[in-house]
Design a protein around this motif. Structure first.
Motif, PDB file in Angstrom:
ATOM      1  N   ASN A 274       0.804  -1.223   0.000  1.00  0.00           N
ATOM      2  CA  ASN A 274       0.000   0.000   0.000  1.00  0.00           C
ATOM      3  C   ASN A 274       0.839   1.276   0.000  1.00  0.00           C
ATOM      4  O   ASN A 274       0.283   2.373   0.008  1.00  0.00           O
ATOM      5  N   VAL A 275       2.167   1.134  -0.004  1.00  0.00           N
ATOM      6  CA  VAL A 275       3.030   2.318   0.081  1.00  0.00           C
ATOM      7  C   VAL A 275       2.834   3.241  -1.114  1.00  0.00           C
ATOM      8  O   VAL A 275       2.727   4.459  -0.964  1.00  0.00           O
ATOM      9  N   VAL A 276       2.765   2.665  -2.308  1.00  0.00           N
ATOM     10  CA  VAL A 276       2.630   3.504  -3.505  1.00  0.00           C
ATOM     11  C   VAL A 276       1.349   4.326  -3.452  1.00  0.00           C
ATOM     12  O   VAL A 276       1.346   5.521  -3.769  1.00  0.00           O
ATOM     13  N   LYS A 277       0.255   3.695  -3.024  1.00  0.00           N
ATOM     14  CA  LYS A 277      -1.010   4.419  -2.933  1.00  0.00           C
ATOM     15  C   LYS A 277      -0.937   5.516  -1.884  1.00  0.00           C
ATOM     16  O   LYS A 277      -1.385   6.656  -2.112  1.00  0.00           O
ATOM     17  N   PHE A 278      -0.351   5.210  -0.735  1.00  0.00           N
ATOM     18  CA  PHE A 278      -0.232   6.230   0.309  1.00  0.00           C
ATOM     19  C   PHE A 278       0.632   7.404  -0.147  1.00  0.00           C
ATOM     20  O   PHE A 278       0.270   8.565   0.049  1.00  0.00           O
ATOM     21  N   LEU A 279       1.759   7.110  -0.773  1.00  0.00           N
ATOM     22  CA  LEU A 279       2.638   8.195  -1.203  1.00  0.00           C
ATOM     23  C   LEU A 279       2.006   9.022  -2.316  1.00  0.00           C
ATOM     24  O   LEU A 279       2.330  10.204  -2.472  1.00  0.00           O
ATOM     25  N   SER A 280       1.081   8.441  -3.070  1.00  0.00           N
ATOM     26  CA  SER A 280       0.381   9.248  -4.074  1.00  0.00           C
ATOM     27  C   SER A 280      -0.493  10.306  -3.413  1.00  0.00           C
ATOM     28  O   SER A 280      -0.742  11.366  -4.002  1.00  0.00           O
ATOM     29  N   GLU A 281      -0.955  10.041  -2.190  1.00  0.00           N
ATOM     30  CA  GLU A 281      -1.707  11.060  -1.461  1.00  0.00           C
ATOM     31  C   GLU A 281      -0.781  12.175  -0.971  1.00  0.00           C
ATOM     32  O   GLU A 281      -1.169  13.341  -0.929  1.00  0.00           O
ATOM     33  N   VAL A 282       0.437  11.822  -0.600  1.00  0.00           N
ATOM     34  CA  VAL A 282       1.450  12.845  -0.339  1.00  0.00           C
ATOM     35  C   VAL A 282       1.681  13.646  -1.620  1.00  0.00           C
ATOM     36  O   VAL A 282       1.838  14.876  -1.589  1.00  0.00           O
ATOM     37  N   GLY A 283       1.670  12.948  -2.756  1.00  0.00           N
ATOM     38  CA  GLY A 283       1.824  13.618  -4.045  1.00  0.00           C
ATOM     39  C   GLY A 283       0.675  14.568  -4.355  1.00  0.00           C
ATOM     40  O   GLY A 283       0.889  15.620  -4.967  1.00  0.00           O
ATOM     41  N   TRP A 284      -0.541  14.220  -3.937  1.00  0.00           N
ATOM     42  CA  TRP A 284      -1.680  15.116  -4.162  1.00  0.00           C
ATOM     43  C   TRP A 284      -1.479  16.425  -3.405  1.00  0.00           C
ATOM     44  O   TRP A 284      -1.826  17.504  -3.910  1.00  0.00           O
ATOM     45  N   ARG A 285      -0.919  16.339  -2.212  1.00  0.00           N
ATOM     46  CA  ARG A 285      -0.582  17.567  -1.483  1.00  0.00           C
ATOM     47  C   ARG A 285       0.424  18.395  -2.278  1.00  0.00           C
ATOM     48  O   ARG A 285       0.279  19.616  -2.399  1.00  0.00           O
ATOM     49  N   GLU A 286       1.448  17.738  -2.805  1.00  0.00           N
ATOM     50  CA  GLU A 286       2.436  18.442  -3.622  1.00  0.00           C
ATOM     51  C   GLU A 286       1.768  19.091  -4.839  1.00  0.00           C
ATOM     52  O   GLU A 286       2.110  20.220  -5.219  1.00  0.00           O
ATOM     53  N   PHE A 287       0.837  18.388  -5.451  1.00  0.00           N
ATOM     54  CA  PHE A 287       0.138  18.909  -6.624  1.00  0.00           C
ATOM     55  C   PHE A 287      -0.622  20.181  -6.289  1.00  0.00           C
ATOM     56  O   PHE A 287      -0.567  21.177  -7.030  1.00  0.00           O
ATOM     57  N   ASN A 288      -1.331  20.177  -5.176  1.00  0.00           N
ATOM     58  CA  ASN A 288      -2.075  21.376  -4.783  1.00  0.00           C
ATOM     59  C   ASN A 288      -1.141  22.557  -4.529  1.00  0.00           C
ATOM     60  O   ASN A 288      -1.455  23.699  -4.879  1.00  0.00           O
ATOM     61  N   TRP A 289       0.010  22.300  -3.906  1.00  0.00           N
ATOM     62  CA  TRP A 289       0.963  23.389  -3.687  1.00  0.00           C
ATOM     63  C   TRP A 289       1.561  23.871  -5.001  1.00  0.00           C
ATOM     64  O   TRP A 289       1.839  25.069  -5.173  1.00  0.00           O
ATOM     65  N   ASN A 290       1.744  22.953  -5.947  1.00  0.00           N
ATOM     66  CA  ASN A 290       2.227  23.350  -7.257  1.00  0.00           C
ATOM     67  C   ASN A 290       1.217  24.264  -7.952  1.00  0.00           C
ATOM     68  O   ASN A 290       1.590  25.288  -8.551  1.00  0.00           O
ATOM     69  N   ILE A 291      -0.054  23.915  -7.835  1.00  0.00           N
ATOM     70  CA  ILE A 291      -1.109  24.755  -8.416  1.00  0.00           C
ATOM     71  C   ILE A 291      -1.120  26.126  -7.749  1.00  0.00           C
ATOM     72  O   ILE A 291      -1.183  27.171  -8.408  1.00  0.00           O
TER      73      ILE A 291
END
Length: 461
Positions: A274-291
């Motif tokens: 489940n690590v990849v799925k969890f880290l993708s949620e960390v990635g969603w945070r990064e995406f929002n900050w990028n926006i």
């Protein structure tokens, strides 16, 4: 003035309230001389959004914990209040400081303040440096092949991962060479805590703000929650989400530390899966900050400008109060809003449901909901809060199509089939005291789709 290696160094703390993996702090110690750690409560700089009530509660306890951590290492946390462009140079002059270091922040008003200070202090002869600390990837380093910011998450995150593994987190310093006698405010004088009434009892039960609490929470999640994360993260009645978001918001833990912990070899096979799925949620945070970096008015303006013509309705006070306080007569919506009111938090699946209900079933402008969450969430930050609201509304980056209306009854049947979550927050659910729905879900969905078609066809032009 020109600083020497023995002149004091100011570390200006913002959304990085930790001693471990704090590049600015370690660089200050490496410079030599005394180190002064400063936190400014800046509610005066133009464009800076004052914290909501729940965030102020968290900030009080986070600063108290941080002050203790710093004192145990020989340093002191100095608290000041006021606009940064006034207060920071004032402290520089008081101390005869030779350097000011900070970890970067990414909101538009904050970047303007930081750039102005960096220029002014350097002109005065100081060493001024900033560091990457709170995002895995700097926003300006991730762009499309044409050099534009990404508007869709999946290619954005793929581009981030293509950069390779993030750096290793930095160890906490064993000692901090402090400077005694620097005057500052008393934390209690900031009146960050609610008193009349004290509504924070549920928050105190639910949370332990501070760096130690952050790492305890991460360890509990990795040990007990990660194994069931991919499935359980959608079930609000289970404890399968990380609940790290407020700790990330205040920087009590860094994304580098979270990333590293998931890469250790002590995870169970189920957790590793489940690590990849969890880290993708960390990635969603990064995406929002990028926006947000590229679109700094995210909490005020539609990312997709065609939604400027959307025919929002002005809610009556009773309707809006019913939504805010969990009295809509729609159980999953009400349970979510009660959880928010009691704990300063809401399960992510339920956040989507209550947001969809407000924006699509009640046709209320997403900014109304965003402001309420800003005031009541302990994890409300400048990027994820408006970014997620715009995602639900259909007006944002990588947004859910407007015609996707979350049916709260079907969502409850699918993700809270036994009603555990709903009954936890709605003890009156199966009694005559529970109200009828304030809106017909089927009819209001049809009205929302008509409004969407109005925008899509450009009838307003």
């Amino acid at each position: 003035m020109t600083g020497t290696s023995e002149s004091p160094t100011i570390v200006w703390l913002r959304d990085d309230l930790r001693v471990a993996d704090n590049p600015a702090l370690l660089a200050a110690i490496d410079r030599g001389g005394p180190v002064v750690l400063l936190y400014l409560l800046d509610e005066a700089s133009p464009g800076i959004r004052p914290l909501g009530a729940a965030s102020r509660w968290w900030l009080h306890h986070s600063l108290a914990a941080l002050g203790t951590d710093i004192a145990e290492r020989g340093g002191a946390l100095v608290l000041r209040r006021g606009g940064a462009e006034t207060e920071l140079p004032r402290l520089v002059d008081e101390l005869g400081a030779g350097a000011v270091l900070w970890n970067r922040r990414y909101g538009g008003p904050q970047r303007r303040v930081d750039a102005a200070l960096k220029s002014a202090l350097r002109e005065a002869g100081l060493e001024v440096r900033s560091f990457q600390s709170n995002l895995l990837v700097e926003p300006w380093t991730v762009t499309t092949g044409e050099g534009n910011p990404f508007r869709v998450f999946t290619p954005f995150w793929r581009a981030c991962l293509a950069k390779g593994a993030p750096r290793e987190p930095l160890e906490a310093p064993a000692s901090i060479p402090g400077l005694a006698g620097v005057p500052g405010d008393e934390l209690e004088h900031w009146a960050l805590l609610p008193t009349s009434p004290d509504w924070a009892g549920g928050l105190r039960e639910a949370w332990t703000p501070g760096e130690a609490g952050a790492h305890d929470r991460l360890e509990a999640f990795v040990t007990d929650g990660l194994e069931n994360y991919a499935k359980g993260r959608d079930e609000p009645g289970t404890d399968s989400t990380s609940r790290l978001s407020p700790y990330l918001r205040f920087g009590e833990i860094s994304p580098f530390q979270i990333w590293q912990r998931t890469q250790r070899g002590d995870l169970s096979p189920a957790a590793e899966g489940n690590v990849v799925k969890f880290l993708s949620e960390v990635g969603w945070r990064e995406f929002n900050w990028n926006i947000l970096f590229h679109f700094p008015d995210l909490h005020e303006r539609n990312f997709r400008s065609e939604f400027d013509a959307f025919p929002w309705e002005t809610p009556t006070p009773p309707v809006l109060e019913a939504w805010r306080h969990g009295r809509t007569g729609v159980p999953l919506v009400d349970a979510g809003m009660r959880e928010l009111w009691q704990t300063g938090y809401m399960h992510n699946r339920v956040r989507m449901v209550v947001a969809s209900f407000l924006v699509k079933n009640l046709l209320v402008d997403w900014r109304v909901g965003e402001k309420w969450f800003w005031d009541t969430l302990v994890d409300a930050d400048e990027a994820s809060n408006p970014g997620n609201w715009q995602w639900v509304a259909g007006s944002g980056a990588d947004a859910a199509p407007y015609f996707r209306v979350f049916n709260p009854v079907l969502q409850a049947d699918k993700f809270d089939s036994r009603g555990d979550y709903q009954r936890r927050y709605l003890p009156e659910l199966d009694t005559d005291a529970y109200p009828d729905p304030i809106v017909d879900l089927k009819a209001s969905r049809a009205e929302a789709l008509r409004a969407y078609e109005y925008v899509r066809r450009g009838d307003h032009r």
